[in-house]
Design an enzyme around this catalytic site. Structure first.
Site, mmCIF file in Angstrom:
data_model
loop_
_atom_site.group_PDB
_atom_site.id
_atom_site.type_symbol
_atom_site.label_atom_id
_atom_site.label_comp_id
_atom_site.label_asym_id
_atom_site.label_seq_id
_atom_site.Cartn_x
_atom_site.Cartn_y
_atom_site.Cartn_z
ATOM 1 C CG ASP A 8 10.009 -3.906 3.002
ATOM 2 O OD1 ASP A 8 8.856 -3.573 3.352
ATOM 3 O OD2 ASP A 8 10.522 -3.497 1.945
ATOM 4 C CD GLU A 10 6.406 -4.621 0.036
ATOM 5 O OE1 GLU A 10 5.589 -3.686 0.018
ATOM 6 O OE2 GLU A 10 7.403 -4.630 0.793
ATOM 7 C CG HIS A 60 5.461 -3.104 4.750
ATOM 8 N ND1 HIS A 60 5.619 -3.114 3.381
ATOM 9 C CD2 HIS A 60 4.129 -3.250 4.989
ATOM 10 C CE1 HIS A 60 4.429 -3.272 2.816
ATOM 11 N NE2 HIS A 60 3.511 -3.350 3.771
ATOM 12 C CG HIS A 114 7.933 -1.288 -4.012
ATOM 13 N ND1 HIS A 114 7.668 -2.553 -3.511
ATOM 14 C CD2 HIS A 114 8.167 -0.512 -2.925
ATOM 15 C CE1 HIS A 114 7.727 -2.529 -2.195
ATOM 16 N NE2 HIS A 114 8.036 -1.299 -1.801
#
Length: 275
Positions: A8, A10, A60, A114
């Site tokens: 991912d 973030e 992502h 999130h």
């Protein structure tokens, strides 16, 4: 040993703002390099401990973020978003899974927290009554197939969650959250060294690991930001409307419940309120 990496963005070194992870924004290209470097550091650490096969799954956004020309040449990569198991496509081939660049759940603290989509759409996701991050959801899919989580990299909050849930997991905290958009970050070089070291320990001491395998039946509860989005997913079979913004579904088989989540979220994107 076969290592599977779900990558991912973030939770990547230095990422603190949506501009860092959204294609087309000025800072995005720089952070693609850091994403690729974090993944390579995890591969290098695992290789030093004896791992010989590496499968990286882009996890992502549109799932086309890694710089393939910079990726470790011994790794294979799954690119593209049309995947039945989304962030975990291909994980069933692995002996151990790594989560690189992960983040905390919707409705909690941490950098850019999130779950699967932005907080303007999904406010909170629960699995059997407990807050469920992408990491937890993905770890259960692997764990119920007997595959443990060996490494998690990201901010301090996702690392703390992982250490509490996944027996024996190694974590590499590359930044400490100050608020949602601010962090105290390691330098890229220091972060890569930390990731490499943690990956080495995860593989060399794999006997310490145990799969994360929660007991069924499995109930997912999704709380959306608007009643409109909750209404938009009710065409999906097996869902129950709990109130204006919450829907839930239950299944004895975790993979089926997981696939239903992917379907629900894809259907949510058809709603004009999706953001």
């Amino acid at each position: 040993m076969r290592v599977y990496i779900s990558a991912d963005m973030e939770g990547v070194t230095g990422v603190t703002h949506p501009d860092d992870v959204i294609p087309g924004r000025p800072r995005y290209e720089a952070f693609r390099k850091l994403l690729t470097a974090d993944v390579n550091a995890a591969i290098e650490g695992a290789r030093r401990a004896g791992a010989r096969e590496f499968l990286v799954n882009e996890a992502h956004d549109g799932m086309r973020n890694l710089l393939l020309e910079r990726l470790d040449p011994e790794a294979e990569v799954i690119v593209g978003s049309r995947k039945p198991l989304s962030m975990m496509e291909g994980c069933n081939e692995a002996d151990v899974v790594f989560f690189v660049g992960y983040h905390s759940a919707a409705g909690t603290g941490g950098i850019l927290s999130h779950t699967f989509t932005g907080p303007s759409t999904l406010v909170r996701l629960e699995l059997n009554g407990e807050v469920c991050s992408e990491g937890r959801m993905n770890a259960a899919l692997a764990g119920l197939a007997g595959i443990p989580v060996g490494l998690v990299t990201g901010d301090d909050l996702i690392c703390a969650e992982s250490e509490a849930l996944y027996p024996g997991v190694r974590t590499a905290c590359v930044k400490t959250a100050v608020d949602r958009y601010t962090a105290r970050c390691l330098s890229p070089e220091a972060a890569r060294e930390r990731i490499c070291r943690a990956a080495f320990e995860a593989v060399s001491r794999r006997g310490d690991l145990s799969p994360y395998a929660p007991e069924g039946p499995y109930t997912f509860t999704a709380e959306f930001a608007s009643a409109s989005t909750a209404e938009s997913v009710m065409y999906f079979p097996g869902l129950k409307r709990l109130d204006d913004r919450r829907v839930c579904w239950t299944h004895e088989d975790y993979e089926t419940a997981f696939r239903m989540f992917i379907g629900v979220m894809r259907l949510a994107r058809t709603d004009p309120d999706y953001g």
